[in-house]
Design a protein around this motif. Structure first.
Motif, PDB file in Angstrom:
ATOM      1  N   LEU A  40      34.536 -31.351  36.975  1.00 10.91           N
ATOM      2  CA  LEU A  40      35.721 -31.460  37.817  1.00 10.91           C
ATOM      3  C   LEU A  40      36.709 -30.330  37.613  1.00 10.91           C
ATOM      4  O   LEU A  40      37.445 -29.977  38.537  1.00 10.91           O
ATOM      5  CB  LEU A  40      36.386 -32.816  37.604  1.00 10.91           C
ATOM      6  N   ASP A  41      36.745 -29.731  36.422  1.00 10.88           N
ATOM      7  CA  ASP A  41      37.615 -28.567  36.269  1.00 10.88           C
ATOM      8  C   ASP A  41      37.040 -27.356  36.996  1.00 10.88           C
ATOM      9  O   ASP A  41      37.793 -26.477  37.425  1.00 10.88           O
ATOM     10  CB  ASP A  41      37.889 -28.261  34.802  1.00 10.88           C
ATOM     11  N   HIS A  42      35.732 -27.298  37.201  1.00  9.80           N
ATOM     12  CA  HIS A  42      35.153 -26.247  38.040  1.00  9.80           C
ATOM     13  C   HIS A  42      35.576 -26.451  39.494  1.00  9.80           C
ATOM     14  O   HIS A  42      35.917 -25.486  40.192  1.00  9.80           O
ATOM     15  CB  HIS A  42      33.626 -26.262  37.956  1.00  9.80           C
ATOM     16  N   GLU A  43      35.511 -27.689  39.948  1.00  7.72           N
ATOM     17  CA  GLU A  43      35.951 -27.997  41.310  1.00  7.72           C
ATOM     18  C   GLU A  43      37.408 -27.578  41.515  1.00  7.72           C
ATOM     19  O   GLU A  43      37.763 -26.923  42.510  1.00  7.72           O
ATOM     20  CB  GLU A  43      35.797 -29.497  41.576  1.00  7.72           C
ATOM     21  N   ASP A  44      38.273 -27.947  40.572  1.00  8.14           N
ATOM     22  CA  ASP A  44      39.692 -27.631  40.702  1.00  8.14           C
ATOM     23  C   ASP A  44      39.955 -26.130  40.711  1.00  8.14           C
ATOM     24  O   ASP A  44      40.995 -25.680  41.206  1.00  8.14           O
ATOM     25  CB  ASP A  44      40.484 -28.273  39.551  1.00  8.14           C
ATOM     26  N   GLN A  45      39.042 -25.359  40.163  1.00 11.41           N
ATOM     27  CA  GLN A  45      39.230 -23.910  40.091  1.00 11.41           C
ATOM     28  C   GLN A  45      38.465 -23.167  41.188  1.00 11.41           C
ATOM     29  O   GLN A  45      38.364 -21.939  41.138  1.00 11.41           O
ATOM     30  CB  GLN A  45      38.824 -23.405  38.710  1.00 11.41           C
ATOM     31  N   GLY A  46      37.949 -23.905  42.169  1.00 13.15           N
ATOM     32  CA  GLY A  46      37.416 -23.235  43.348  1.00 13.15           C
ATOM     33  C   GLY A  46      35.969 -23.456  43.674  1.00 13.15           C
ATOM     34  O   GLY A  46      35.475 -22.928  44.681  1.00 13.15           O
ATOM     35  N   MET A  47      35.231 -24.226  42.875  1.00 19.24           N
ATOM     36  CA  MET A  47      33.810 -24.424  43.133  1.00 19.24           C
ATOM     37  C   MET A  47      33.625 -25.602  44.093  1.00 19.24           C
ATOM     38  O   MET A  47      33.104 -26.662  43.744  1.00 19.24           O
ATOM     39  CB  MET A  47      33.062 -24.632  41.810  1.00 19.24           C
ATOM     40  N   MET A  48      34.063 -25.372  45.350  1.00 21.92           N
ATOM     41  CA  MET A  48      34.056 -26.434  46.357  1.00 21.92           C
ATOM     42  C   MET A  48      33.981 -25.787  47.738  1.00 21.92           C
ATOM     43  O   MET A  48      34.418 -24.647  47.928  1.00 21.92           O
ATOM     44  CB  MET A  48      35.319 -27.297  46.224  1.00 21.92           C
ATOM     45  N   GLN A  49      33.419 -26.510  48.706  1.00 17.73           N
ATOM     46  CA  GLN A  49      33.349 -26.051  50.089  1.00 17.73           C
ATOM     47  C   GLN A  49      33.774 -27.169  51.037  1.00 17.73           C
ATOM     48  O   GLN A  49      33.593 -28.356  50.733  1.00 17.73           O
ATOM     49  CB  GLN A  49      31.933 -25.611  50.461  1.00 17.73           C
ATOM     50  N   ASN A  50      34.299 -26.764  52.194  1.00 17.68           N
ATOM     51  CA  ASN A  50      34.588 -27.706  53.278  1.00 17.68           C
ATOM     52  C   ASN A  50      33.387 -27.798  54.205  1.00 17.68           C
ATOM     53  O   ASN A  50      32.789 -26.787  54.581  1.00 17.68           O
ATOM     54  CB  ASN A  50      35.804 -27.243  54.080  1.00 17.68           C
ATOM     55  N   VAL A  51      33.056 -29.018  54.577  1.00 16.72           N
ATOM     56  CA  VAL A  51      31.936 -29.293  55.475  1.00 16.72           C
ATOM     57  C   VAL A  51      32.476 -30.022  56.704  1.00 16.72           C
ATOM     58  O   VAL A  51      33.320 -30.923  56.580  1.00 16.72           O
ATOM     59  CB  VAL A  51      30.867 -30.160  54.781  1.00 16.72           C
ATOM     60  N   ARG A  52      32.010 -29.643  57.864  1.00 20.06           N
ATOM     61  CA  ARG A  52      32.396 -30.345  59.105  1.00 20.06           C
ATOM     62  C   ARG A  52      31.140 -30.802  59.822  1.00 20.06           C
ATOM     63  O   ARG A  52      30.208 -30.010  60.051  1.00 20.06           O
ATOM     64  CB  ARG A  52      33.207 -29.429  60.010  1.00 20.06           C
ATOM     65  N   ILE A  53      31.095 -32.076  60.172  1.00 19.71           N
ATOM     66  CA  ILE A  53      30.023 -32.600  61.008  1.00 19.71           C
ATOM     67  C   ILE A  53      30.596 -32.830  62.403  1.00 19.71           C
ATOM     68  O   ILE A  53      31.628 -33.500  62.563  1.00 19.71           O
ATOM     69  CB  ILE A  53      29.423 -33.890  60.430  1.00 19.71           C
ATOM     70  N   GLY A  54      29.947 -32.233  63.406  1.00 16.22           N
ATOM     71  CA  GLY A  54      30.409 -32.339  64.784  1.00 16.22           C
ATOM     72  C   GLY A  54      29.353 -32.932  65.690  1.00 16.22           C
ATOM     73  O   GLY A  54      28.209 -33.169  65.291  1.00 16.22           O
ATOM     74  N   ILE A  55      29.751 -33.131  66.944  1.00 15.69           N
ATOM     75  CA  ILE A  55      28.883 -33.725  67.958  1.00 15.69           C
ATOM     76  C   ILE A  55      28.191 -32.621  68.747  1.00 15.69           C
ATOM     77  O   ILE A  55      28.763 -31.559  69.002  1.00 15.69           O
ATOM     78  CB  ILE A  55      29.710 -34.614  68.905  1.00 15.69           C
ATOM     79  N   SER A  56      26.975 -32.879  69.159  1.00 20.62           N
ATOM     80  CA  SER A  56      26.241 -31.917  69.974  1.00 20.62           C
ATOM     81  C   SER A  56      26.940 -31.712  71.321  1.00 20.62           C
ATOM     82  O   SER A  56      27.505 -32.645  71.901  1.00 20.62           O
ATOM     83  CB  SER A  56      24.817 -32.417  70.209  1.00 20.62           C
ATOM     84  N   ASP A  57      26.886 -30.486  71.810  1.00 24.37           N
ATOM     85  CA  ASP A  57      27.427 -30.215  73.148  1.00 24.37           C
ATOM     86  C   ASP A  57      26.372 -30.416  74.227  1.00 24.37           C
ATOM     87  O   ASP A  57      26.605 -30.136  75.406  1.00 24.37           O
ATOM     88  CB  ASP A  57      27.995 -28.798  73.220  1.00 24.37           C
ATOM     89  N   GLY A  58      25.195 -30.901  73.848  1.00 18.01           N
ATOM     90  CA  GLY A  58      24.119 -31.125  74.802  1.00 18.01           C
ATOM     91  C   GLY A  58      23.220 -29.928  74.988  1.00 18.01           C
ATOM     92  O   GLY A  58      22.219 -29.997  75.709  1.00 18.01           O
ATOM     93  N   ARG A  59      23.569 -28.804  74.361  1.00 23.18           N
ATOM     94  CA  ARG A  59      22.765 -27.585  74.501  1.00 23.18           C
ATOM     95  C   ARG A  59      22.401 -27.019  73.129  1.00 23.18           C
ATOM     96  O   ARG A  59      22.346 -25.801  72.927  1.00 23.18           O
ATOM     97  CB  ARG A  59      23.524 -26.542  75.313  1.00 23.18           C
ATOM     98  N   LYS A  60      22.236 -27.899  72.162  1.00 27.48           N
ATOM     99  CA  LYS A  60      21.820 -27.555  70.801  1.00 27.48           C
ATOM    100  C   LYS A  60      22.887 -26.791  70.019  1.00 27.48           C
ATOM    101  O   LYS A  60      22.588 -26.139  69.023  1.00 27.48           O
ATOM    102  CB  LYS A  60      20.505 -26.751  70.817  1.00 27.48           C
TER     103      LYS A  60
END
Length: 637
Positions: free
Chosen positions: A610-630
């Motif tokens: 957790l101290d690694h996480e607090d110092q930057g070892m983390m990423q943001n992830v976004r899950i979105g919906i398909s636009d119908g064209r992949k």
């Protein structure tokens, strides 16, 4: 009757004067929680869900409250044969045991339930939270908080499992956790997840178990909950914590740790106590449910389910059970005399062969087959559910045995430590493996219709398979590939060569698809954790390309150390946290697969040191919906 059943979930330990004068009477401390009918398990089961599990109905709404504040109390210190006074951040409120305030209470839920949990931050104001000149990845803002329900398959946005919000001092916020009707039953946990203060707060004891009970029996065509195969089995929860407090006495530095002066008060107010190797330097002891070196009462031949959670910040736990040699000495005196010579104590008294741990679940999710381990390796965030049988009366050592440098977070070789003693009464029983198989087959006959029980018994006899209880179907096809690399470079904690940026979305993934992920680490080893959707382990390849995840695999790449057992038998397991190994610059390749189901929105993945996480070892992830064209839809135009 129901109250006694739930009490088995919460009252895991009985602390006797033998090792510690602390008595954790969790039943009485949680009476108002246990008597609340809304917290009782749901009994009925209905139709099919996409995961292959049956749904649970009806729903129930539960209410919970955490108040985050400084709490003055004490922690038993075997090295001093006395109590250390401490002042640590903690939760107060629903279900808190005043005698063990540095462990949060167990929450018991069922599929289909809703938990409304109000978090009240009553810590002092912290001006560092508003100083925009401070780097985001420099630990700060220690008195702001939020909440993460680790491992739950729920919404990551809004007022659900949203770790991207900040609950500052004197602010109240109500979370609403909607547990889907088809949510797997299992062992989960909860803890703060505010970037910059996560390690400080979890290291103070701000963590608790979250149990999702299961009452859905398997049918001929659908899988069910492993709970239904275990009626009458004693359940224990063991929450392992590593509270690394130190004392600010006159002339002392935080890393000096010493709390021998009666005026000293143990605190955690910097990251000095969280650096590599500092846990063994500190002389602190891993606690179990808020107790240091407790005694656990058991009966010979009794089948017990041990739900075990590593709620510590960084150090690995390598769990073994060994029969203790009888001694005429007062054991508490022996422990006091040898408290800082744990290796000598274990060598002298814990002389029996290691007991078999029959593993039935990893990170809360039922395994495809029962795994038999002599040593179970816990990295931070891990959970293992084991069926334990103590074959004869006597005392048994619960040991955190030595981990090699390449298998440890350090990365240095860790010392051994006695975590607890199991005091077993009663007469000797049959061989544990035979006794367990007999118990499970008899339970199957009594619990299920003939056609289902025959299938369950056939699987057990075939290879101790648990095919009718696995909550997620294998990922046989994927739509794409993701790669991730941990690294530490020039003092920066990186994923894919970048430190964490709150404003940057590192990965956009599409709802309803699946990916294969390749996980590696360039420097040291790190436990990978991703929120919302768990993953299936496909393979773990050592630097020579050998798969070390099979049931009989041997990880002997590091010729300077004994074989590493932590990957053996993990192929096919579903988990949410997994060790990504590096041995002196040689990289392992961890291959997993996952589906992105039901939920959209932003969440994170990170190293669970957790101290690694607090110092930057983390990423943001976004899950979105398909636009119908992949592609992923991005709004109005």
């Amino acid at each position: 009757m129901m109250k006694r059943t739930i009490c088995k979930y919460i009252v895991s330990l009985s602390a006797l004067p033998l090792l510690s004068p602390l008595v954790n009477n969790a039943c009485s401390a949680n009476d108002h929680l246990l008597n609340d009918p809304s917290l009782m398990p749901i009994q009925s089961a209905v139709s099919q869900a996409s995961t292959g599990l049956l749904k649970s109905s009806p729903t129930a709404e539960k209410h919970f409250e955490w108040t985050v504040t400084y709490t003055d109390n004490r922690i038993w210190n075997p090295a001093a044969n006395d109590w250390d006074r401490v002042r640590l951040r903690s939760y107060q409120g629903t279900g808190i045991d005043p005698q063990a305030p540095y462990v949060a209470p167990t929450i018991v839920m069922a599929p289909g339930d809703t938990l409304r949990a109000t978090l009240k931050n009553r810590l002092p104001k912290d001006e560092t939270c508003f100083d925009k000149s401070l780097p985001i990845n420099k630990p700060h803002c220690f008195n702001s908080t939020n909440m993460h329900t680790h491992g739950l398959w729920i919404n990551p946005a809004g007022n659900s499992d949203n770790v991207l919000i900040s609950i500052n001092p004197n602010v109240d916020f109500q979370y609403e956790y909607n547990i889907p009707a088809d949510h797997p039953a299992g062992t989960f946990w909860y803890h703060p997840h505010h970037h910059g203060s996560t390690a400080i707060q979890v290291a103070s004891g701000m963590a608790g178990a979250l149990i999702v009970t299961g009452n859905r029996p398997p049918t001929e065509t659908q899988n069910g909950d492993i709970d239904t195969l275990l009626p009458g089995v004693q359940e224990r929860i063991l929450l392992f914590q590593q509270i690394q407090y130190y004392c600010h006495g006159e002339g002392k530095k935080p890393e000096d740790y010493d709390c021998r002066n009666e005026r000293d008060i143990g605190q955690i107010e910097s990251y000095a106590a969280l650096a590599p190797g500092k846990w063994s330097d500190s002389g602190r002891f891993t606690s179990i449910n808020g107790q240091v070196q407790p005694v656990i009462q058991s009966k010979a031949g009794q089948v017990e389910r041990w739900r075990m959670i590593h709620a510590g910040v960084r150090d690995s736990i390598n769990l073994e059970f060994r029969k203790m040699k009888s001694t005429n000495n007062n054991l508490r005196t022996v422990l006091h005399q040898q408290a800082l010579q744990q290796d000598a104590l274990i060598d002298q008294y814990c002389t029996g062969e290691p007991l078999t741990q029959f593993i039935i679940a990893a990170d809360g999710l039922t395994a495809p087959a029962i795994r038999q381990y002599a040593t179970t390796v816990f990295q931070p965030g891990y959970r293992w559910d084991a069926l334990m049988i103590f074959p004869e009366q006597g005392q048994y050592c619960v040991i955190d045995t030595a981990a090699t440098a390449s298998a440890n977070v350090g990365p240095t070789m860790s010392p051994r430590q006695l975590l607890a003693v199991v005091d077993v009464s009663g007469r000797a029983k049959a061989d544990p493996a035979s006794h367990l198989m007999h118990t499970l087959t008899e339970n199957a006959k009594q619990q299920y219709p003939d056609n289902v029980s025959q299938q369950v018994i056939h699987d057990l006899e075939k290879g101790q398979l648990l095919s009718k209880f696995v909550p997620h179907l294998p990922v046989t096809q994927t739509d794409g590939r993701q790669s991730l690399t941990f690294d530490i470079k020039n003092g920066l904690f990186l994923i894919d060569n970048k430190p964490y940026d709150l404003a940057r979305i590192d990965r956009e993934l599409m709802l309803g698809t699946s990916d294969e992920w390749i996980l590696t680490s360039k420097l040291a080893s790190h436990p990978f954790h991703i929120h919302v959707n768990p993953f299936e382990i496909i393979a773990v390849l050592d630097p020579d390309g050998k798969d070390v995840s099979g049931p009989d695999a041997v990880d002997d790449f590091d010729s300077s150390a004994p074989p590493d057992v932590q990957y053996r038998g993990t192929k096919g397991l579903w988990k949410d946290t997994l060790w990504v190994k590096n041995v002196q610059g040689s990289t392992y390749k961890v291959i997993v697969r996952t589906r992105y189901q039901r939920y959209i929105g932003d969440f994170v993945l990170h190293c669970h040191i957790l101290d690694h996480e607090d110092q930057g070892m983390m990423q943001n992830v976004r899950i979105g919906i398909s636009d119908g064209r992949k592609e992923i839809a991005h709004g109005h135009h």
